[in-house]
Scaffold this motif. Structure first.
Motif, PDB file in Angstrom:
ATOM      1  N   TYR A  85      -3.637 -13.094 -13.544  1.00 28.06           N
ATOM      2  CA  TYR A  85      -3.188 -12.359 -12.367  1.00 28.06           C
ATOM      3  C   TYR A  85      -3.190 -13.275 -11.153  1.00 28.06           C
ATOM      4  N   GLY A  86      -2.224 -13.092 -10.284  1.00 27.58           N
ATOM      5  CA  GLY A  86      -2.252 -13.780  -9.004  1.00 27.58           C
ATOM      6  C   GLY A  86      -2.560 -12.787  -7.899  1.00 27.58           C
ATOM      7  N   MET A  87      -2.359 -13.202  -6.673  1.00 25.38           N
ATOM      8  CA  MET A  87      -2.598 -12.304  -5.542  1.00 25.38           C
ATOM      9  C   MET A  87      -1.458 -11.309  -5.395  1.00 25.38           C
ATOM     10  N   ASN A  88      -1.774 -10.161  -4.863  1.00 23.27           N
ATOM     11  CA  ASN A  88      -0.775  -9.129  -4.605  1.00 23.27           C
ATOM     12  C   ASN A  88       0.354  -9.658  -3.715  1.00 23.27           C
ATOM     13  N   SER A  89       0.006 -10.472  -2.738  1.00 21.99           N
ATOM     14  CA  SER A  89       1.009 -10.980  -1.793  1.00 21.99           C
ATOM     15  C   SER A  89       1.766 -12.177  -2.350  1.00 21.99           C
ATOM     16  N   LEU A 116       5.464 -12.180   1.848  1.00 21.81           N
ATOM     17  CA  LEU A 116       5.208 -11.404   0.635  1.00 21.81           C
ATOM     18  C   LEU A 116       6.178 -11.882  -0.440  1.00 21.81           C
ATOM     19  N   ILE A 117       5.641 -12.234  -1.606  1.00 24.20           N
ATOM     20  CA  ILE A 117       6.492 -12.594  -2.740  1.00 24.20           C
ATOM     21  C   ILE A 117       6.791 -11.321  -3.528  1.00 24.20           C
ATOM     22  N   MET A 154       3.627  -2.746   3.673  1.00 21.47           N
ATOM     23  CA  MET A 154       4.451  -3.116   2.508  1.00 21.47           C
ATOM     24  C   MET A 154       3.570  -3.653   1.379  1.00 21.47           C
ATOM     25  N   LEU A 155       2.560  -4.421   1.745  1.00 23.80           N
ATOM     26  CA  LEU A 155       1.649  -4.955   0.726  1.00 23.80           C
ATOM     27  C   LEU A 155       0.888  -3.831   0.021  1.00 23.80           C
ATOM     28  N   ASN A 156       0.552  -2.790   0.774  1.00 23.68           N
ATOM     29  CA  ASN A 156      -0.103  -1.657   0.131  1.00 23.68           C
ATOM     30  C   ASN A 156       0.792  -1.059  -0.952  1.00 23.68           C
ATOM     31  N   VAL A 157       2.066  -0.888  -0.633  1.00 17.11           N
ATOM     32  CA  VAL A 157       2.989  -0.317  -1.616  1.00 17.11           C
ATOM     33  C   VAL A 157       3.163  -1.281  -2.791  1.00 17.11           C
ATOM     34  N   GLU A 190       2.781   6.018   6.933  1.00 14.42           N
ATOM     35  CA  GLU A 190       1.628   6.525   7.680  1.00 14.42           C
ATOM     36  C   GLU A 190       0.433   6.792   6.762  1.00 14.42           C
ATOM     37  N   ARG A 191       0.722   7.220   5.540  1.00 11.86           N
ATOM     38  CA  ARG A 191      -0.351   7.606   4.617  1.00 11.86           C
ATOM     39  C   ARG A 191      -1.151   6.428   4.099  1.00 11.86           C
ATOM     40  N   LEU A 192      -0.515   5.247   4.097  1.00 12.17           N
ATOM     41  CA  LEU A 192      -1.132   4.112   3.410  1.00 12.17           C
ATOM     42  C   LEU A 192      -2.428   3.672   4.069  1.00 12.17           C
ATOM     43  N   THR A 193      -3.393   3.383   3.240  1.00 10.41           N
ATOM     44  CA  THR A 193      -4.614   2.752   3.722  1.00 10.41           C
ATOM     45  C   THR A 193      -4.873   1.549   2.826  1.00 10.41           C
ATOM     46  N   ASP A 194      -5.717   0.654   3.271  1.00 15.22           N
ATOM     47  CA  ASP A 194      -5.956  -0.556   2.492  1.00 15.22           C
ATOM     48  C   ASP A 194      -6.466  -0.209   1.107  1.00 15.22           C
ATOM     49  N   PRO A 195      -5.912  -0.849   0.089  1.00 14.81           N
ATOM     50  CA  PRO A 195      -6.374  -0.552  -1.262  1.00 14.81           C
ATOM     51  C   PRO A 195      -7.813  -1.020  -1.482  1.00 14.81           C
ATOM     52  N   VAL A 196      -8.479  -0.378  -2.406  1.00 10.07           N
ATOM     53  CA  VAL A 196      -9.864  -0.688  -2.740  1.00 10.07           C
ATOM     54  C   VAL A 196     -10.056  -2.188  -2.951  1.00 10.07           C
ATOM     55  N   ILE A 197      -9.087  -2.776  -3.647  1.00  7.03           N
ATOM     56  CA  ILE A 197      -9.217  -4.177  -4.009  1.00  7.03           C
ATOM     57  C   ILE A 197      -9.326  -5.064  -2.766  1.00  7.03           C
TER      58      ILE A 197
END
Lengths: 426, 426
Positions: free
Chosen positions: A73-77, A107-108, A282-285, B16-23
């Motif tokens: 695995y790499g980084m999310n970004s 972001l990749i 965007m990174l969250n999604v 608006e709903r997004l929050t930082d993921p646990v990771i």
């Protein structure tokens, strides 16, 4: 049992809105004639894909100490090294040396397409509006449709450039209708655009920025630069929105890709966004959709860029596509398409030729002309798909990416023959 | 200029709903102690990644006639050969020989994660409900949160199995509240689950199917089988929902992956869905998000499966992870964790060990115990993230995937020491 079969599955609003993408229809039509030559697919040239280079690089990566890391695995970004490389490539364009970006602005994504999709998810609710060019990239128009967002065309001048007065009038009209609050982004393809192959002159871009600055809301600008690296002779001179002072206070997103210029099968693209809050969302999604683009393909591309082999490859590929464009352009000319009133610009980059038929000539899917082309063994993308409003109907998008020289000539011949027959029948 | 800076960017509901993921929180905490040993990340073991095999296969693919094809765009749904291979692997499991699937029932996605995301987009609107296990996969809970969907836990029996009477009561209660129409899917992780490492017995699965058949609406079932191939000694005997008659009339989706068992850096997963309308809608979204997973990584995996080298690799890797699990399990036992009232099942597959502290023991992020672990140099995933309702608080998820033997022992030592200190301080 029977009762169970009758139960109806309930879809979401998105699920209900979806219709088959254009490409599905094109492929279904293509299947009806196995000898079909396709000027429709925006594919690159198989003969020019860097398979030997990729094999070599995979070998080198495997030999590195800790080489198996690229299979982890790499980084999310995305890989930090690749994000740095993206900034390096961008700042190598003339006038962009002082671009203010760091790794955390990049972001990749899975091609630039995923960046466009996620940006739209983060910015738009169903019923919102995105301003688009006329014509615009038809897959992005489908993204908007899928997400329930209304694309609204920015008016154009007779020469195809953005009509800024018209845009101001449009925004005023939307404001009067109470819709100004629903305008959530402006999307533009600024280098060798899909489908028009146009580049947006820097002055136009700057004037557009000034107009947007004067609005009383912060309008995000999405600049799609997917074909920027695929110029034939020299890079188009305009700087990106990331370097223009008129955009410094606007939420900006610049999307690019290694998919088109290097290898479509790698599916690695990116976006740069100096607005860290927007990029953070965007990174969250991204974290929810796949938590990171394949580390392996990223590692390959990072290595070819850092070794200079990416640039070397581009230096070979650019004249190759320039030559293929000339083949198609010359063939259309020699077969007499211009004499029948068709017009097109000669592209300076990209993979596409955008041609306008005389007014009233119907190129839509299902039109007699479309069927005649299929029967004659040639496929194109009907231009109406590239317009937010679904018209005009007298354009075609022709790709010179896939077919080899002989087939390109044959496809042009078949296409012009179909035009000629259509004119005779009219 | 100043005025422009003050303009506020408007996000979508999703934005608006997004929050930082646990990771992100976990990583930020990890950075505060560079000597930290992580039992948190669900990574596989770098030392066991098949880099030499991949290099070899890339060489072989490159040598094939038309070998560059793998660097070209592939189909939106994935490589036909890989989709066939998926069906082959599934039907190789005992009892699944007669599975009724063809290529058109399979979608190749960026890991199985993207399949889960797209399915949820297609099925759920904000405010809808998805039934989940207790505990469930925390990244999927974040997907639901991001899309505005409410996860509701299926009640469990004392031994952790699904409580079917409780589920019926729950659905009745939701019906009385007028919420039955909002239940849009049931999501379950059925083989060596993340986080519990549990497998769902076939009888439980069939009884669940019967219950769902009796509902007056068609409830889609999403079976997440990400860890199914990663058993240590023998495959878990239960058939998938694709083979069970109780699910034949329900919209079913089975998600699997090559990411976990083969190479996380490849990001190739899949879903199988006999309901062609549902899969068709998912394909539409896939076409908008990225129009196809990287063809190159798919081609590599297709080749190793068809050559039998995938199965050979799995045969090596399974005892490797079984051994690592034993190391962690033994170390926790030898350090005396059980004596302090902690309980855990010994996993028969997967990468995770799920441990329950005595009631009242708080393992949440930010708890004194969590900070003590960071200070002592060990990181875990707080179990409350894995519960739709955010509780109970007395669980931890420990991964034995990444760390080598010595580090696993050391991490267990540190973890149990932190528990001991917490008990003394309590």
């Amino acid at each position: 049992m029977e009762q169970a079969v009758l139960k109806k599955l309930r879809y979401s609003g998105l699920g209900e809105r979806l219709t088959d993408p254009v490409i599905v229809h094109l492929m279904a039509n293509a299947l009806s004639n196995p000898d079909l030559l396709s000027l429709a697919a925006g594919f690159t040239d198989n003969a020019a894909l860097p398979i030997d280079l990729v094999r070599q690089v995979v070998g080198e990566v495997a030999e590195l100490p800790g080489g198996s890391e690229c299979l982890q695995y790499g980084m999310n970004s995305g890989r930090p090294g690749l994000r740095e490389a993206v900034i390096g490539l961008l700042s190598a364009y003339q006038g962009e040396q002082s671009i203010e970006l760091d790794q955390d602005h990049v972001l990749i994504s899975n091609g630039s397409q995923q960046s466009l999709y996620i940006a739209t998810q983060v910015l738009c609710d169903p019923g919102d509006i995105v301003l688009v060019e006329k014509p615009s990239y038809f897959v992005y128009l489908e993204v908007l449709k899928g997400l329930g967002v209304r694309p609204v065309s920015i008016p154009t001048l007779a020469d195809g450039r953005i009509d800024l007065d018209g845009l101001r009038t449009l925004i005023d009209r939307l404001s009067r209708n109470g819709d100004a609050g629903r305008i959530k982004a402006l999307y533009m393809v600024t280098y060798h655009a899909n489908p028009s192959s146009r580049c947006m002159p820097e002055d136009d871009k700057r004037n557009l920025g000034k107009l947007l600055q004067s609005l009383d809301f912060a309008l995000p600008v999405i600049e799609d630069a997917a074909y920027r690296d695929l110029f034939f002779e020299k890079p188009f001179s305009a700087r990106s929105i990331l370097s223009l002072p008129e955009y410094a206070d606007l939420p900006c997103l610049y999307a690019g890709t290694f998919t088109k210029p290097f290898a479509t099968g790698m599916k690695v693209g990116y976006c740069c966004c100096p607005d860290k809050q927007l990029l953070g969302k965007m990174l969250n999604v991204k974290g929810q959709q796949d938590f990171g683009t394949a580390n392996f393909t990223q590692a390959i591309i990072e290595k070819v860029i850092n070794d200079g082999r990416y640039e070397n490859f581009l230096r070979e590929i650019r004249p190759h596509y320039g030559h293929k464009m000339q083949i198609l352009h010359n063939a259309l000319k020699e077969e007499g398409l211009a004499e029948m009133g068709w017009k097109w610009d000669v592209p300076a980059g990209g993979l596409l030729l955008w041609a306008e038929a005389p007014e009233g000539f119907d190129t839509r899917m299902g039109s007699p002309f479309y069927h005649a082309c299929i029967d004659d063994g040639v496929l194109y993308v009907p231009g109406d798909y590239c317009f937010a409003e679904g018209s005009p109907f007298n354009y075609v998008r022709l790709s010179f990416g896939v077919l080899d020289e002989e087939r390109l000539k044959e496809a042009a011949k078949r296409f012009v023959l179909s035009v000629r027959l259509a004119c005779q029948n009219a």
